[in-house]
Motif scaffolding. Sequence first.
Motif: not given
Length: 167
Positions: A35-38, A80-88, A135-142
């Motif tokens: 997250x810091x790097x992104x 996936x959820x971790x990064x989605x929850x942080x707005x990515x 798996x992509x659906x479960x994490x709501x991948x864009x």
Amino acid sequence: TLIFPASPLKFVGLDWTADHGRDLYLSGSAREDVVTDLVNTGSNTIKLDMHYYLNRRTMEIVSSDGNIPAMPAEKLVSAGNYFKERGFSVVLHLYIGTLNDAGTDRGPAMFMNDIDNPDAFFNSYIPLLKNVSSIAQSMQADVFAIGSEFGIITSDHRENWQAAIES
């Protein structure tokens, strides 16, 4: 029928999975570092890779350690959820490399210009695609990206790809 978004996707991101490996999926501190790097690079997207390997002799697709799926679904969904929850935005990429004839050495699939037995390949690929797409659906991948490593296999076997995607 392939469906495209009404407007272009606006992703800015780098592939962080190569440097962080499995820690990215399993370790909270590794995720925090990403997250810091992104943020420091102005990225708004992360690409999560799932690596599998095709044995060109048997047309069987396996993970690096012989398991399907390569990473437990709950770990991928958690990442996936971790990064989605942080707005990515999240891109889940299914990547198929190749094994040598002995089934031991792994390599890129970029040189794969054709497959000897398309039916056997797609019989192995479609169940994997179904598993990973859930798996992509479960994490709501864009974005769920497939087939980018195959060269002309994607154009020479268009009907097979359409059937695989529709499955």
